[in-house]
Motif scaffolding. Sequence first.
Motif, short mmCIF file in Angstrom:
data_model
loop_
_atom_site.label_atom_id
_atom_site.label_comp_id
_atom_site.label_asym_id
_atom_site.label_seq_id
_atom_site.Cartn_x
_atom_site.Cartn_y
_atom_site.Cartn_z
N GLU A 191 0.84 -1.20 0.00
CA GLU A 191 0.00 0.00 0.00
C GLU A 191 0.87 1.25 0.00
O GLU A 191 1.83 1.34 0.76
N PHE A 192 0.52 2.20 -0.86
CA PHE A 192 1.19 3.49 -0.89
C PHE A 192 0.23 4.57 -0.44
O PHE A 192 -0.94 4.58 -0.85
N VAL A 193 0.71 5.48 0.38
CA VAL A 193 -0.05 6.67 0.75
C VAL A 193 0.61 7.85 0.04
O VAL A 193 1.77 8.16 0.31
N LEU A 194 -0.12 8.44 -0.90
CA LEU A 194 0.42 9.59 -1.64
C LEU A 194 0.26 10.83 -0.78
O LEU A 194 -0.85 11.16 -0.35
N THR A 195 1.36 11.51 -0.53
CA THR A 195 1.29 12.63 0.40
C THR A 195 1.98 13.86 -0.17
O THR A 195 2.79 13.77 -1.10
N GLY A 196 1.62 15.00 0.37
CA GLY A 196 2.19 16.28 -0.05
C GLY A 196 1.57 17.35 0.83
O GLY A 196 0.76 17.07 1.71
N ILE A 197 1.97 18.58 0.62
CA ILE A 197 1.39 19.68 1.39
C ILE A 197 0.00 20.00 0.84
O ILE A 197 -0.92 20.34 1.57
N HIS A 198 -0.14 19.86 -0.47
CA HIS A 198 -1.42 20.12 -1.13
C HIS A 198 -1.55 19.07 -2.23
O HIS A 198 -1.49 19.37 -3.42
N THR A 199 -1.70 17.81 -1.79
CA THR A 199 -1.53 16.65 -2.68
C THR A 199 -2.37 16.74 -3.95
O THR A 199 -1.90 16.41 -5.04
N GLY A 200 -3.61 17.21 -3.80
CA GLY A 200 -4.49 17.29 -4.97
C GLY A 200 -4.04 18.31 -5.99
O GLY A 200 -4.52 18.32 -7.13
N GLY A 201 -3.11 19.19 -5.60
CA GLY A 201 -2.57 20.19 -6.54
C GLY A 201 -1.48 19.60 -7.42
O GLY A 201 -0.85 20.30 -8.21
N TYR A 202 -1.26 18.27 -7.29
CA TYR A 202 -0.23 17.63 -8.10
C TYR A 202 -0.51 17.88 -9.58
O TYR A 202 -1.63 17.68 -10.05
N GLY A 203 0.50 18.31 -10.30
CA GLY A 203 0.36 18.51 -11.75
C GLY A 203 0.01 19.93 -12.15
O GLY A 203 0.06 20.27 -13.33
N ASP A 204 -0.33 20.80 -11.17
CA ASP A 204 -0.68 22.19 -11.50
C ASP A 204 0.46 22.89 -12.25
O ASP A 204 0.24 23.80 -13.03
N ASP A 205 1.69 22.44 -11.99
CA ASP A 205 2.86 23.09 -12.62
C ASP A 205 3.47 22.20 -13.71
O ASP A 205 4.57 22.46 -14.17
N ASP A 222 2.63 -3.67 -11.12
CA ASP A 222 2.37 -5.03 -10.63
C ASP A 222 2.82 -5.18 -9.19
O ASP A 222 3.91 -4.70 -8.83
N GLY A 223 1.99 -5.86 -8.38
CA GLY A 223 2.38 -6.09 -6.99
C GLY A 223 1.88 -5.01 -6.04
O GLY A 223 1.83 -5.21 -4.83
N LEU A 224 1.52 -3.87 -6.59
CA LEU A 224 0.94 -2.81 -5.76
C LEU A 224 -0.55 -3.11 -5.61
O LEU A 224 -1.25 -3.30 -6.60
N GLU A 225 -1.01 -3.19 -4.36
CA GLU A 225 -2.41 -3.57 -4.13
C GLU A 225 -3.31 -2.35 -3.89
O GLU A 225 -4.46 -2.34 -4.28
N ARG A 226 -2.76 -1.34 -3.16
CA ARG A 226 -3.63 -0.23 -2.74
C ARG A 226 -2.93 1.12 -2.86
O ARG A 226 -1.76 1.25 -2.51
N VAL A 227 -3.68 2.10 -3.33
CA VAL A 227 -3.20 3.49 -3.39
C VAL A 227 -4.16 4.35 -2.59
O VAL A 227 -5.37 4.32 -2.81
N ARG A 228 -3.60 5.09 -1.66
CA ARG A 228 -4.41 5.95 -0.80
C ARG A 228 -3.94 7.39 -0.98
O ARG A 228 -2.73 7.66 -0.97
N ILE A 229 -4.89 8.32 -1.14
CA ILE A 229 -4.52 9.75 -1.24
C ILE A 229 -4.64 10.32 0.16
O ILE A 229 -5.69 10.21 0.79
N SER A 230 -3.55 10.93 0.67
CA SER A 230 -3.58 11.37 2.07
C SER A 230 -4.60 12.48 2.30
O SER A 230 -5.25 12.53 3.34
N SER A 231 -4.75 13.38 1.32
CA SER A 231 -5.70 14.50 1.49
C SER A 231 -5.91 15.15 0.13
O SER A 231 -4.98 15.23 -0.67
N ILE A 232 -7.12 15.60 -0.12
CA ILE A 232 -7.40 16.27 -1.39
C ILE A 232 -8.52 17.28 -1.19
O ILE A 232 -9.44 17.05 -0.40
N GLU A 233 -8.44 18.40 -1.88
CA GLU A 233 -9.48 19.44 -1.78
C GLU A 233 -10.66 19.07 -2.68
O GLU A 233 -10.47 18.51 -3.77
N ALA A 234 -11.85 19.42 -2.23
CA ALA A 234 -13.06 19.13 -3.01
C ALA A 234 -12.95 19.70 -4.43
O ALA A 234 -13.33 19.05 -5.41
#
Length: 447
Positions: A191-205, A222-234
């Motif tokens: 399982e990976f937890v994707l994290t950042g200060i403003h994670t949902g802003g990924y790709g804005d730049d 392959d082999g990765l079972e779960r992806v979790r987003i730590s936080s995202i803005e509506a």
Amino acid sequence: MPSVAFYTLGCKVNFYDTEAIWQLFKNEGYEQVDFEGPADVYLINTCTVTNTGDKKSRQMIRRAVRRNPEAIVAVTGCYAQTSPGEILDIPGVDLVIGNQDREHIMTHVKNIRESRQPVNAVRNIMKTREFEELDVPGFADRTRAFMKIQDGCNNFCTFCIIPWSRGLSRSRDPKSIVAQAHQLVEAGYKEFVLTGIHTGGYGDDLENYRLADLLWELDQVDGLERVRISSIEASQIDGKLLEVLNRSSKMCRHLHIPLQAGHNEVLKAMRRKYTTEEYYAKMELIRQAMPDVGITTDVIVGFPGETEEMFRAGYDFMKAVNYSEMHVFPYSKRTGTPAARMLNQVDEDIKNARVQQLIDLSEEMQLAYARKFVGKTVSVIAERSAKNAPGRSTQHGFSDNYLQVFFGGDDSLQGELCQVKITEAGVNECRGELVSVSRSGLRRIVQ
């Protein structure tokens, strides 16, 4: 062998950064030792999200100096970025480095060892446009791997100091994320937890590349079972993201979507970029895309100007959204932010009473959400054996929709994907029975 001790305050991003800095020391032949004992280098990774964060950071810096006055004391993180002068005024501090240039830490440590001259290595982070690339091949004592994909924030909410300590939003190169994903799967993480200060802003730049594109790439690992987003803005949940949530089997049925306040006037004063109506409509779309999703949130209570009527309306709004859990904070003044200078501050006693009401509501909603899964089977990655269980006969972990689950089984299950039938629901923990285990792609039915 030289030794280094770490102390990390604040958020998951700081904990990730500390792991990255540890790799730099490890590569130079250091061993990691306990912060409470003697060490050659102490590194304190600081937090500045509240005035209390600053205070606790100063306490830990002084504690390190007292532990070993001969040691090199280095300070990094958000408080280091915003107030390097205050930190260098503490006798015994040798190095202050902010939230960038940390790949040079070892060079600074070597130079300080020879010269014993304190160094202020903090630059203006507002000019930084590059993501700081630091390698983290694994995490001590964790079955979930954290992946930092983004840093900084462009929002400038009136209560928040973080853009000044982390800079503007900058995204990590997708190739580097995918390469680390393969490396972490090789190391046994499911399982990976994707994290950042403003994670949902990924790709804005980035050019025509958004969070949804990254999620599809991770879906192919392959082999990765779960992806979790730590936080995202509506506001960052668009059609493309909803499609990934709906179609990818790897996306966890749990999203943390900060609300902060349930009344439009308060949201406007906070400089949040949505209305309650827009927020509610987005929650409906998420639930259509991903039925049974657990939605958790952050709420700030007693923001300047919040009247009893506004609070009541917010309470009703939160109840209508029907979260699976709320993290409730009383508003606290952060020096240097517009909200700290606002006139109509709310009385502390009123704030605390409101906080309690929302905690009670949160627990009510948590229990109702958990009860929906009694008799159903959920996937849980066992993280550790339960503290109070006899021997090591009970395991503890989180389901994909973020229920905390305890179930019978030994330590060989740790890190494995377990199918667990929920037998009993609770506010903070559920009980279950092990049904089957997927061990590295092989499925084993428990008799």
